[in-house]
Design a protein around this motif. Structure first.
Motif, short mmCIF file in Angstrom:
data_model
loop_
_atom_site.label_atom_id
_atom_site.label_comp_id
_atom_site.label_asym_id
_atom_site.label_seq_id
_atom_site.Cartn_x
_atom_site.Cartn_y
_atom_site.Cartn_z
N LEU A 151 35.15 25.83 127.81
CA LEU A 151 34.02 26.93 128.86
C LEU A 151 32.92 27.31 128.25
CD1 LEU A 151 36.81 29.17 130.78
CD2 LEU A 151 35.91 26.95 131.21
N GLN A 152 32.30 26.77 127.07
CA GLN A 152 31.24 27.08 126.53
C GLN A 152 30.28 26.35 127.08
OE1 GLN A 152 31.37 26.53 122.23
NE2 GLN A 152 32.72 27.95 121.85
N VAL A 153 29.01 26.83 127.05
CA VAL A 153 28.00 26.39 127.72
C VAL A 153 26.96 26.41 126.72
CG1 VAL A 153 26.08 26.81 129.74
CG2 VAL A 153 28.44 27.60 130.07
N PRO A 154 26.30 25.10 126.56
CA PRO A 154 25.18 25.19 125.58
C PRO A 154 23.70 25.80 126.11
CG PRO A 154 25.75 23.07 126.10
CD PRO A 154 26.82 24.19 126.84
N ILE A 155 23.35 26.40 125.18
CA ILE A 155 21.94 26.76 125.74
C ILE A 155 20.83 25.88 124.89
CG2 ILE A 155 20.15 28.88 125.51
CD1 ILE A 155 22.61 30.60 125.05
N CYS A 156 20.27 25.22 125.59
CA CYS A 156 19.06 24.31 124.82
C CYS A 156 17.63 24.65 125.27
CB CYS A 156 19.38 22.99 124.71
SG CYS A 156 20.04 22.54 126.37
N ASN A 157 16.82 24.95 124.30
CA ASN A 157 15.46 24.71 124.52
C ASN A 157 14.99 25.77 125.37
OD1 ASN A 157 15.76 22.84 122.79
ND2 ASN A 157 15.40 21.21 124.27
N VAL A 158 15.52 26.79 125.51
CA VAL A 158 14.98 27.78 126.61
C VAL A 158 13.53 28.30 126.40
CG1 VAL A 158 17.29 28.99 127.30
CG2 VAL A 158 16.05 29.73 125.06
N PHE A 159 13.17 27.90 125.34
CA PHE A 159 11.68 28.35 125.07
C PHE A 159 10.77 27.08 125.39
CE2 PHE A 159 13.96 31.39 122.66
CZ PHE A 159 13.66 32.57 123.26
N ASP A 160 11.21 25.97 125.54
CA ASP A 160 10.31 24.86 125.62
C ASP A 160 9.45 24.69 126.73
OD1 ASP A 160 11.32 23.82 123.34
OD2 ASP A 160 12.05 21.95 124.00
N ALA A 202 27.48 23.68 135.11
CA ALA A 202 28.03 24.41 133.84
C ALA A 202 27.88 23.74 132.76
CB ALA A 202 29.66 24.46 134.22
N SER A 203 27.01 22.65 132.77
CA SER A 203 26.86 22.00 131.34
C SER A 203 25.82 22.58 130.53
CB SER A 203 26.54 20.56 131.90
OG SER A 203 25.23 20.54 132.43
N ARG A 204 24.76 23.02 130.96
CA ARG A 204 24.00 23.93 130.03
C ARG A 204 23.13 24.55 130.67
NH1 ARG A 204 21.04 18.87 130.65
NH2 ARG A 204 22.25 17.97 129.00
N CYS A 205 22.51 25.68 129.99
CA CYS A 205 21.64 26.58 130.22
C CYS A 205 20.31 26.50 129.55
CB CYS A 205 22.40 27.94 130.37
SG CYS A 205 21.12 29.40 130.62
N ASN A 206 19.26 26.10 130.34
CA ASN A 206 18.14 26.18 129.55
C ASN A 206 17.04 26.76 130.09
OD1 ASN A 206 17.83 24.44 131.87
ND2 ASN A 206 17.57 22.50 130.86
N ASP A 207 17.21 27.94 130.75
CA ASP A 207 16.37 28.97 131.34
C ASP A 207 16.64 30.31 130.79
OD1 ASP A 207 14.06 29.42 132.79
OD2 ASP A 207 15.46 30.60 133.80
N LEU A 208 15.67 30.94 130.42
CA LEU A 208 15.79 32.29 129.73
C LEU A 208 16.31 33.23 130.98
CD1 LEU A 208 15.93 33.94 127.27
CD2 LEU A 208 13.50 34.41 127.61
N VAL A 209 15.74 32.97 132.01
CA VAL A 209 15.82 33.92 133.09
C VAL A 209 17.29 33.93 133.74
CG1 VAL A 209 15.33 34.60 135.50
CG2 VAL A 209 13.47 33.88 133.97
N GLU A 210 17.60 32.74 133.65
CA GLU A 210 19.08 32.41 134.01
C GLU A 210 20.21 33.07 133.20
OE1 GLU A 210 19.91 28.20 134.34
OE2 GLU A 210 22.29 28.66 134.72
N LEU A 211 19.71 32.60 131.95
CA LEU A 211 20.52 33.33 130.83
C LEU A 211 20.74 34.72 130.82
CD1 LEU A 211 22.17 32.44 128.22
CD2 LEU A 211 19.99 33.00 126.90
N ALA A 212 19.61 35.27 130.95
CA ALA A 212 19.68 36.93 130.84
C ALA A 212 20.20 37.43 132.09
CB ALA A 212 18.04 37.25 131.01
#
Lengths: 570, 763
Positions: free
Chosen positions: B204-213, B331-341
């Motif tokens: 159930l882990q969602v990788p966070i990648c390049n949220v700052f890119d 669910a595969s990844r989260c690459n946006d800071l807003v979504e993460l927050a």
């Protein structure tokens, strides 16, 4: 006024052991210690009731340190166990439980103390001579070229301390680290005398146990800010080190007795600071690269050093002084006068290291016999217990170099030894009695008491109402489920013996340990093949266990010999 | 005998919580819940099914097991302590950190701790504050406190989870003991169970990648709406994108106001909802996509090219990057800071908005510093601090680049004068008083000063010292002194007269930030100052306009300098009693975000992780123990013991008891989020889904495929007809699993403890 008070007569009690109170407190003490014994032993919380940290432990050293016993008989017992633990670290509970058992058992048989003492001594000498003989089959020689036995030894120590809260994986990790750190303390070039180095345990609480690691050299903890300020002044070649054990804080607390009168406008502080700066100038002109101080350094002196690209580290602490001196070859400097050039040492390199939330200054020696074991644990109380266990393991490994044997653990040595003594006494009673002043019947009674004391130490390993058995071939310890007493097929119920050497499918026969079995001669030779094939052997330190056995018997004899307790009431 | 220590009142002085809670009275009734809403408030006995009536007065069931350790109530102080304990589980069940934005108001109820003797009360809503306020003297209480403190020290979050699970699992252990399971078996099976769960939830882990890119792109839009320029002043050196959109003369500040931020989040939700409704992939395909993405997760996420291509693709669309989610499983990844927050906000929007703004601001300031940004950006929470300004409306909360602090109004004219030009600064590590000596300096008592001429010197020692300090300040033309410790009042006044500002009690990281930015070196004594120690180019502005602060006789100022890596979050609240709680909440948001960014992964939250643990344990309990591989007996400390062979008998029982702990957790969360009014209803709902999940064979793919349905059924009762509006909820990984470990460790440690200690006294 107390001088004029009439002196109270001393209180004299005869035969302290016959008192019911002494017996009951002795059995309470035994109950406490026995309930801690072994890998499934119960833990004790030591807490002062007013708040403050809680010590959760099952180790004799922590337990006895915090137990306040009042009766002289118990004081004798705990003092000799503590003495044993301070010399050998391990087998403290074994010693204490055996001693209590011996006292209880020999009191019951009703022989005179003199005879009992003589008999116990003889029985002890049978044990020690057997354990030291080549024929002994509960002793395994340690092969230093493989890690098999050594890892087993460390793992046995760790698993017998449940308050460390280690899982199997964590136990493996820590065992490997301990063994590694032990190997790092052995110097590479051995002359006629080997001087072992030191491994220092550095605390890293709040982290996962598997984050623990080992580094050659020393770690000095400091704040991140300090570290950042120090590190730019770094050079690649070896660094010249000065080591101070005197405070460089610029105070004059050692002015001595009496009052010093200083004229107005003369500042002592400035005078001392000037002296410190002179010292700093000498160090700079001697091309010292690294100044280490056990205590505090004056900020101005530090600033001076930074300006001259000298790394200055203060507050190293007293525990690090000896290893620092050993590692760098520097002599600790204890005065602010001029420094002899021989006092300087050197280190190969230095780094910064970060583990968890802590920052460290990492000194790397030329030849690594000093290493730092970074020990992590999730909570404080488990960390303390783990630290004690690691120290014990390191000490036991050192003892094993001197006497390269280990004894079978998991209760097997005790049951085997008891079987051996029983057999010897039954078959060779005539030879033994011929020389000494007791009858054959007395020997048999005393031997029974002695052997059952040993066996009941092994029995203390069981805390959940299981059944304990002994096999009739090797005399090893087996644990079985209580409800299955009437079960037909023991081989299916049992898995392996206590030490893990034999399994139940070898066509063995068993007897309950608490019932009397017919004396038999346990098989004498230990096959090397069995040792090599066993995967998870439980073994104990030879030196510590042998000493524990001796201490227990001698302390029991001493206590049995007590006929008067004289208390000074003044 | 005061058994309850009163917590400190918020330091910036408005009168405390009088209107909120009546004075405590002399009765030993100490901890009261503020019953704000009937629905969210469960009585402890209702939730704690473990001990109805019999042992209400124990800390969790933990002490039920070892109740003999706690003495019976004898005096008043005991009564107080016992009553506190009675309330403890109540709080434990409430502070769970799984809440959603939609039910924000029904969440964590605030509690009062009242001191029966001092009549002071304190508002708390976090576990740490609660335990600080209670006086747990017994050994188990102490261990509990230690565990919570350790979790708090290491991660700053997860303490409520820890506390809850301690309660739930100690009830599970008690149940096992009732069923006659040997202690050693409980210990080994439970540790095995937890480890197995932790292995299972990896799916159930969602990788966070390049949220700052793609931040500089996506944040332009965002900034246009949100940068607030009216009141707050700012220094030079701002972001380039901003320069063009307001008049250059008005001093901009890189701060985000709350009102604007909400708009952005709402917009985000809408776009997400739109994307999700457009998603018309058949269910089976979706499932296979999920499975696929998890199997090959590592290969995909670590491929920079893959992500880069993805991002540029997303950005080129007018609606932003979200469109790309249609093609990959969501669910595969989260690459946006807003979504993460948003996912990590757990219902606390305003605090998370600030935390997110702080992260952005730090990224921007670090990004601007590095000319050719090579090193990956790492959020450093130590370069963030808070400044609490009670009495101001909530909307004034913001984050600013630089150091915001409060100074007395008497400095107002000085600040105004200094505002015009940059000035020089020195940094003092110790106190700035005459008598201060560095740590480790022992003052001698036996030294007397003799006067030569018999007449007293003109000035006192203090005066002489102050003069010498001023001389140094004048010599080096220093206008600002930042002091870590206390400052002599006399000196502060003298400096004020000579147009120099001295600020005491400055955080060490502030000194460090100024040291880095201005190349000043912190010193312990003013006498150490030389030209190399002095920093330059510092500017000051008043943060609050003078007319709205005259109530408290203090004003906030902003100190900043070019390239400073320091962010202050200014927290405001009209109710000063809430200040501390607000600060705590802000920090937990910051740390949630910080851990997620550091680990580059999050859990799918909203109870999904706990639900998987529950289903996983159910399945594990039903699997027969394989005698050959015998993996399980490895957890026993002594594999030759009889317990190894009888493990298979007890194992299902222990695992089921442990699973009931998760069950309890989930149902408490459901009750607290007010999705299910009663525990029974919650329990039935969980049971229903667990049955489905275990029947499906793979609970993790069941959860992944049914995530939105599940989370809405479990936690959003009101909006279940509109599934796609349910936003994703995230949880931190290591802080959470560590809290589980700590909770279980504590329970097992106490389980293995027998009670011999009290008997040992007086042997």
């Amino acid at each position: 006024m107390s001088r004029f008070e009439a002196k109270k007569p001393s209180l004299c009690k005869t035969e302290p052991l016959t008192s019911e109170r002494v017996r009951s407190t002795l059995s309470v003490l035994k109950g406490i210690l026995a309930s801690c014994y072994g890998p499934s032993g119960r833990l004790k919380q030591l807490h002062n009731g007013l708040g403050g940290s809680v010590c959760t432990t099952s180790q004799s050293s922590a337990l006895l340190r915090n137990l306040s016993v009042t009766h002289p008989v118990l004081k004798v017992l705990t003092a000799s166990v503590q003495n044993h633990v301070s010399c050998f670290s391990d087998c403290g509970l074994f010693t204490a439980i055996l001693c209590c058992n011996l006292i209880e058992n020999t009191q019951r048989i009703g022989l005179t103390p003199m005879k009992v003492m003589k008999l116990n001594k003889d029985l002890l000498s049978f044990c020690t001579s057997y354990l030291k003989s080549e024929a002994c089959s509960c002793r395994i020689p340690v092969d230093f070229s493989s890690t098999h036995i050594l890892l087993g030894l460390v793992r046995s120590i760790l698993t017998s301390k449940p308050a460390c809260m280690l899982t199997r994986k964590e136990t493996d990790h820590i065992s490997a680290l301990i063994l590694k750190s032990f190997l790092l303390t052995i110097p590479e070039s051995a002359e006629d005398r080997i001087v072992l180095g030191k491994s220092i345990i550095v605390s890293l609480k709040g982290q996962r146990v598997t984050d623990s690691t080992i580094l050659p050299g020393l770690l000095i903890e400091m704040s991140e800010i300090q570290l950042r300020r120090l590190l730019p002044t770094r050079k690649s070649s070896a660094l010249k080190v000065a080591l101070f054990c005197v405070s460089l804080s610029g105070d004059f607390s050692n002015a001595g007795e009496g009052t010093v009168v200083v004229p107005y406008q003369v500042s002592l502080e400035n005078a001392v600071l000037e002296q410190l700066l002179n010292l700093g100038r000498q160090l700079v002109s001697d091309h010292v690269d690294l100044v280490l101080c056990q205590k505090v350094m004056h900020p101005s002196l530090k600033q001076f050093f930074i300006e001259h690209h000298v790394i200055a580290i203060d507050r190293a602490g007293v525990t690090l002084m000896e290893p620092l001196s050993k590692m760098t070859g520097a002599t600790p400097i204890g005065s602010l006068d001029t420094i002899a050039s021989t006092a300087y040492g050197s280190v190969k390199d230095l780094h910064s290291a970060r583990f968890g939330s802590k920052h460290f200054f990492h000194l790397i020696p030329h030849e690594a016999t000093v290493c730092s074991l970074l020990l992590c644990s999730r909570n404080d109380t488990a960390w303390e217990e783990l630290k004690l266990a690691c120290q014990t393991a390191l000490h036991v490994l050192q003892l094993t170099i001197k006497e390269p044997w280990v004894l079978l653990g998991g209760g097997c040595t005790e049951t085997h030894l008891a079987a051996h003594i029983r057999h010897k006494v039954h078959n060779k009673a005539d030879d033994i009695v011929k020389e000494d002043g007791y009858s054959q019947a007395e020997l048999l009674i005393a031997a029974e008491a002695f052997c059952s004391a040993l066996e009941s130490v092994a029995g203390s390993l069981e805390h959940d109402g299981g059944e304990i058995l002994i096999d009739m071939k090797y005399g090893h310890f087996w644990s079985g489920q209580a409800a299955s007493a009437s079960v037909v097929s023991w081989p299916d119920m049992l898995s392996r013996c206590g030490c893990g050497l034999y399994n139940s499918q070898e066509g063995l026969s068993w007897s309950f340990l608490r019932s009397t079995y017919h004396p038999f001669a346990p098989q004498a030779c230990l096959s090397q093949a069995a040792v090599d094939s066993a995967s998870n052997l439980i073994v104990d330190c030879f030196t510590a266990k042998l000493s524990g056995l001796q201490v227990a018997v001698e302390t029991a004899n001493l206590i049995l010999d007590l006929s008067y307790v004289i208390e000074d009431k003044n | 005998m005061v058994t309850l220590r009163t917590l400190e009142q918020p330091s910036h002085g408005l009168p405390a919580s009088e209107p909120l809670e009546g004075r405590g009275g002399v009765k030993p009734e100490v901890l009261r819940g503020a019953r704000r809403r009937g629905r969210g408030w469960c009585s402890p006995r209702g939730v704690l099914a473990g001990s109805p009536g019999t042992e209400g007065n124990s800390i969790l069931t933990l002490t039920c097991l070892w109740r003999h350790q706690c003495r019976a109530p004898q005096d008043d102080s005991r009564v107080v302590v016992v009553q506190c304990r009675e309330q403890l589980p109540e709080i434990i069940t409430r502070g769970d950190g799984l809440q959603h934005h939609k039910q924000k108001k029904a969440l964590k109820a605030t509690k009062f701790i009242t001191d029966a003797e001092c009549h002071e009360s304190v508002l708390i809503n976090s576990t740490v504050r609660l335990l600080e306020g209670l006086d747990l003297t017994c050994a188990v209480g102490q261990l509990l406190n230690e565990a919570v403190q350790a979790q708090n020290g290491a991660y700053r979050i997860g303490t409520s989870t820890l506390l809850f699970l301690v309660g739930a699992w100690s009830r599970a252990v008690e149940e096992c003991l009732h069923l006659g399971v040997p202690t050693t078996v409980i210990v080994s099976v439970m540790s095995e169970g937890l480890n197995s769960c932790i292995e299972a939830v990896v799916s159930l882990q969602v990788p966070i990648c390049n949220v700052f890119d793609h931040m500089d792109n996506s944040s332009i839009v965002y900034k246009l709406e949100t940068v607030d320029v009216n009141l707050r002043p700012s220094g030079p050196g701002l972001l380039q994108e901003k320069r063009d959109f307001k008049d250059a003369t008005s001093q901009l500040l890189s701060s985000y106001s709350l009102s604007g931020r909400h708009a952005a989040s709402l917009k985000f939700f809408k776009t997400q909802a739109k994307v999700e409704t457009e998603e018309n992939i058949p269910q089976t395909l979706r499932n296979s996509l999920h499975a696929d993405s998890f199997c090959r997760k590592s290969a995909l996420t670590h491929s920079r090219h893959f992500n880069r291509a993805d991002n540029s693709h997303g950005i080129s669309r007018p609606d932003g990057f979200l469109e790309q989610c249609g093609s990959t499983p969501k669910a595969s990844r989260c690459n946006d800071l807003v979504e993460l927050a948003v996912g990590l906000s757990h219902g606390d929007h305003s605090s998370m908005a600030l935390a997110e703004a702080a992260v952005r601001l730090q990224w921007q300031s670090v990004y601007l510093q590095q000319d050719n940004c090579k090193a990956p950006f790492m959020f450093d929470a130590s370069r963030l601090l808070t400044c609490c300004l009670p009495g101001l409306p909530e909307t004034f909360s913001c984050v600013c680049l630089g150091y915001v602090t409060v100074v007395p109004m008497s400095s107002l004219t000085l600040i105004k004068e200094l505002q015009d030009q940059p000035f020089r600064v020195i940094l003092i590590e110790g106190d700035l008083t005459e008598s201060y000596r560095h740590l480790g300096f022992n003052k001698s008592v036996n030294i007397k000063t003799k006067l030569d001429s018999g007449k007293l010197p003109e000035d006192s020692a203090e005066e002489l010292w102050a003069k010498s300090v001023l001389q140094v300040l004048t010599q080096f033309n220093v206008s600002l002194v930042l002091v870590q410790g206390n400052v002599s009042e006399h000196l502060t006044e003298k400096c004020l007269h000579s147009k120099r500002l001295v600020i005491g009690s400055v955080n060490g990281s502030v000194l460090q930030a100024f040291a880095e930015a201005t190349r000043a070196t912190p010193v312990a004594y003013v006498t150490q100052v030389n030209e190399d120690c002095v920093g330059s180019e510092v500017s000051v502005t008043s943060w609050t306009s003078p007319h709205d602060v005259n109530r408290s006789n203090r004003m906030a100022i902003l100190l900043k300098t070019e390239r400073i890596n320091l962010i202050t979050a200014v927290l405001t609240s009209p109710v000063s009693a809430q200040m501390e709680a607000k600060e705590d909440r802000f920090w937990s948001c910051v740390y949630r975000l910080s851990h997620a960014l550091k680990e580059e992964k999050v859990f799918l939250g909203g109870g999904a992780v706990e639900f998987l643990c529950l289903s996983h344990l159910q399945i594990l309990a039903e699997q027969p123990l394989n005698k050959e591989n015998n993996a399980c007996s490895g957890w026993l400390p002594d594999s030759s013991s009889w317990m190894a062979s009888s493990l298979s008998v007890y194992r299902p029982t222990v695992l089921k008891c442990m699973a009931s702990g998760w069950h309890e957790y989930l149902s408490a969360v459901m009750c607290n989020t007010a999705t299910r009014p009663s525990a029974v209803e919650a329990s039935t709902c969980i049971q229903h889904h667990v049955q489905k999940a275990t029947n499906s064979g793979s609970p993790s793919s069941y959860i992944l495929s049914k995530y939105s349905k599940l989370s809405s059924e479990l936690f959003h009762s009101g909006i279940s007809d509109n599934l796609e509006l349910v936003p994703r909820v995230y949880d931190t990984v290591t802080p959470k699993t560590e809290a589980w470990h700590r909770a279980l460790n504590l329970v097992l440690l106490v389980l293995q403890t027998d009670n011999k200690k009290t008997e040992t006294r007086g042997i």
